[in-house]
Design an enzyme around this catalytic site. Structure first.
Site, short mmCIF file in Angstrom:
data_model
loop_
_atom_site.label_atom_id
_atom_site.label_comp_id
_atom_site.label_asym_id
_atom_site.label_seq_id
_atom_site.Cartn_x
_atom_site.Cartn_y
_atom_site.Cartn_z
N SER A 83 -7.41 13.67 -12.63
CA SER A 83 -8.34 14.75 -12.32
C SER A 83 -9.79 14.30 -12.13
O SER A 83 -10.58 15.04 -11.55
CB SER A 83 -8.30 15.81 -13.43
OG SER A 83 -7.06 16.46 -13.46
N ASP B 186 -3.13 22.81 -16.01
CA ASP B 186 -2.77 21.41 -16.18
C ASP B 186 -2.29 21.11 -17.59
O ASP B 186 -1.26 20.45 -17.79
CB ASP B 186 -3.99 20.56 -15.83
CG ASP B 186 -3.76 19.07 -16.03
OD1 ASP B 186 -3.03 18.47 -15.23
OD2 ASP B 186 -4.34 18.50 -16.99
#
Length: 570
Positions: A129, A361
């Protein structure tokens, strides 16, 4: 001289009028019952499906490019929001509203422009990320694990980071054009995605000073929380998320968890106080809040700066907020407050807002699909708020993900089968090769892996429980990211630039081009150049003139055809 037959003339006149008014080029909608109990699913008939398709066809035939400068840009990032996650969340939201679910439409799925994003990092096939945040916010590909630096920087290596290797973001570019800027997230405000807007570091996990304790050349790598307050306390007007613990010293008391000794700062700096002192010294209106009750009291009309840190760590899952002793605002509520604040104090220049649904996530990493889908639905609610509060004529809204996950939708379940349930086909529970049932949602790897034989029998299991671990193929304590492409949804000025398959860093360039910031700040290099160029009488399909032009074209075409087929009419 032969005279024209008056009867033929009248006949020809009515022939042309009839043809031209018959709606050439597009068939009319069909009539008849749209539902019938004889049909499967929700009873949709042929008429239903044909008319639905014609409605959609008409919508896109009428759609127009919005070739204007984007005064405002709102960028929504669903962390880990893979395409299967979107599909499953769509179905889940529909089923929560007592529908079969598959026909449901999430808020961003109504946007006119859709594309795919290639998410790989410069050094990894499947990304993280931090590298992806740098890509879609800063406009370059880079390495996994780093923030705001290029591919020359080695992860965790401070000596490899130089001024030349640092890059700026769409937030920086917007600030340079005197736009207002805001960041909203459900993770720590120092986490990877929000950090991509303001930090330059070789390692995403250096969020607080003590995490660099044994790092060589650490003076070259200030922690992420420190960078935010040192460099952006006066320029970013809205900051909302979690992560109080990295802003308070370790001898300070947190209002919820008590003494912040475990995770607090060891440099004795209280970054929250420093943020407040900056506002007081500059005599600007501000609010620092740490719970939903105080958050709800904020008046955007009189508050120019907001710092909201609603949890010591990441914010809570949406499904767990109802049971909290200290309430937290929802992502939709934070989005609404941010938009209202930024547009009230945008220097008449517009604003840039980053909104992250960050716990999609986290739920996937734990293999807990119900939590992941509820976080996705919560982001859909936030997007709906933004869509309602803004106009597509001056605000570009983009919805995308940083990377995928290994979650998939499997089996052949019936229409309307609970997306979190066991697979049922023709009303009967489907059995795998081991003669045991299985769920529609599964993970390729993760904590729900099958460690023993026979596989656990899920008959009677609460597979829709928020902490149920969907079964997975490979045992891992933490489910991994997926390397598949992710979707981009967009509406507003220049949103038509999203079509096809794009490199992920292209997104930052579209935002900059549309809003005329960064390397596209010159009006000759951005959307303003298109807006200002001479127009050549564009056809507007919604105007009455367009109808007259179409009528004339049809008349001439039919006349030509008729003369060709019937050369003698006397």
């Amino acid at each position: 001289m032969t005279m024209l037959n008056p009867v033929k003339i009248v006949g020809l006149f009515f022939f042309f009028v009839t043809l031209m008014h018959s709606g050439l080029g597009f068939p009319s909608k069909e009539t008849g019952p749209i539902t019938d109990s004889k049909f499967s699913g929700n009873g949709e008939t042929q008429v239903y499906w044909r008319n639905q398709a014609k409605d959609e066809l008409q919508k896109y035939l009428k759609s127009q490019k919005i070739e204007k400068v984007a005064r405002n840009v709102i960028f929504f990032l669903g962390d880990g929001m893979s395409i299967p996650t979107i599909t499953a969340a769509r179905i889940r939201q529909g089923q929560l509203n007592n529908k079969t679910g598959e026909e449901n439409v999430l808020s961003w799925e109504k946007f006119p422009h859709v594309a795919l994003s290639k998410t790989y990092n410069q050094d990894h096939q499947t990304p993280d990320s931090a590298g992806t945040a740098t890509q879609f916010l800063c406009g370059i590909k880079t390495n996994s694990g780093v923030l705001g630096v290029d591919g020359s920087v080695k992860p965790k290596d401070c000596s490899s980071m130089t001024d030349k290797s640092k890059v700026t973001s769409i937030a920086d570019w917007s600030i340079q054009k005197e736009k207002s800027v805001g960041i909203v997230t459900t993770t720590r405000i120092t986490h990877a995605t929000p950090g991509g807007a303001y930090a330059n570091t070789p390692y995403r996990n250096w969020e607080v000073d003590w995490q660099l304790e044994n790092v060589t050349n650490k003076e070259n790598c200030p922690d992420i929380a420190k960078q935010l307050i040192n460099d952006y306390k006066s320029s970013i007007k809205v900051l909302m998320g979690g992560g109080r613990r990295y802003f308070l010293p370790n001898n300070e008391t947190d209002p919820v968890i008590g003494l912040n000794d475990k995770n607090g700062r060891r440099d004795n700096r209280n970054l929250i106080e420093e943020w407040i002192n900056d506002k007081q010294q500059r005599h600007v209106n501000y609010d620092y809040v740490w719970n939903a009750t105080e958050f709800n009291k904020i008046d955007p009309r009189s508050t120019e700066y907001i710092l909201g840190l609603f949890n010591s760590d990441h914010m809570s899952y949406e499904l767990e907020k109802a049971n909290q002793t200290v309430p937290e605002p929802t992502l939709a509520e934070m989005t609404e407050k941010a938009i209202q604040t930024l547009r009230m104090h945008d220097n008449n220049k517009g604003y840039f807002l980053l909104v992250e649904g960050g716990k999609i996530d986290w739920a996937h990493h734990y293999g807990e699909a119900d939590l992941a889908l509820s976080e996705t639905i919560a982001m859909a609610d936030a997007v709906a708020v933004a869509d309602k509060l803004t106009s597509d004529q001056d605000t570009l809204i983009i919805v995308t993900a940083d990377h995928a996950h290994t979650m998939s939708i499997v089996g052949y379940p019936d229409r309307g089968n609970p997306i979190l349930g066991l697979v049922k086909n023709d009303g009967k529970v489907s059995m795998a090769k081991d003669n045991l049932p299985y769920t529609t949602i599964a993970y390729a790897n993760g904590p729900g892996a099958i460690e023993r034989r026979p596989r656990k029998n899920l008959t009677g299991a609460h597979t829709d429980d928020k902490h149920f671990h969907q079964q997975s193929g490979i045992k891992m304590g933490f489910e991994t990211h997926g390397g598949d492409d992710v979707a981009i949804f967009a509406r507003g000025p220049m949103s038509h630039l999203f079509q096809g398959v794009h490199e992920q860093h292209y997104i930052a360039h579209v935002m900059a081009f549309a809003s005329c910031v960064g390397e596209y700040a010159n009006e000759n290099d951005c959307a303003a150049a298109i807006v200002n160029q001479p127009k050549q009488n564009p056809v507007n399909t919604n105007s009455s003139n367009s109808g007259e032009q179409n009528f004339q074209y049809r008349f001439l075409l039919l006349l030509l055809v008729f003369i060709t087929v019937f050369p003698k009419v006397y």
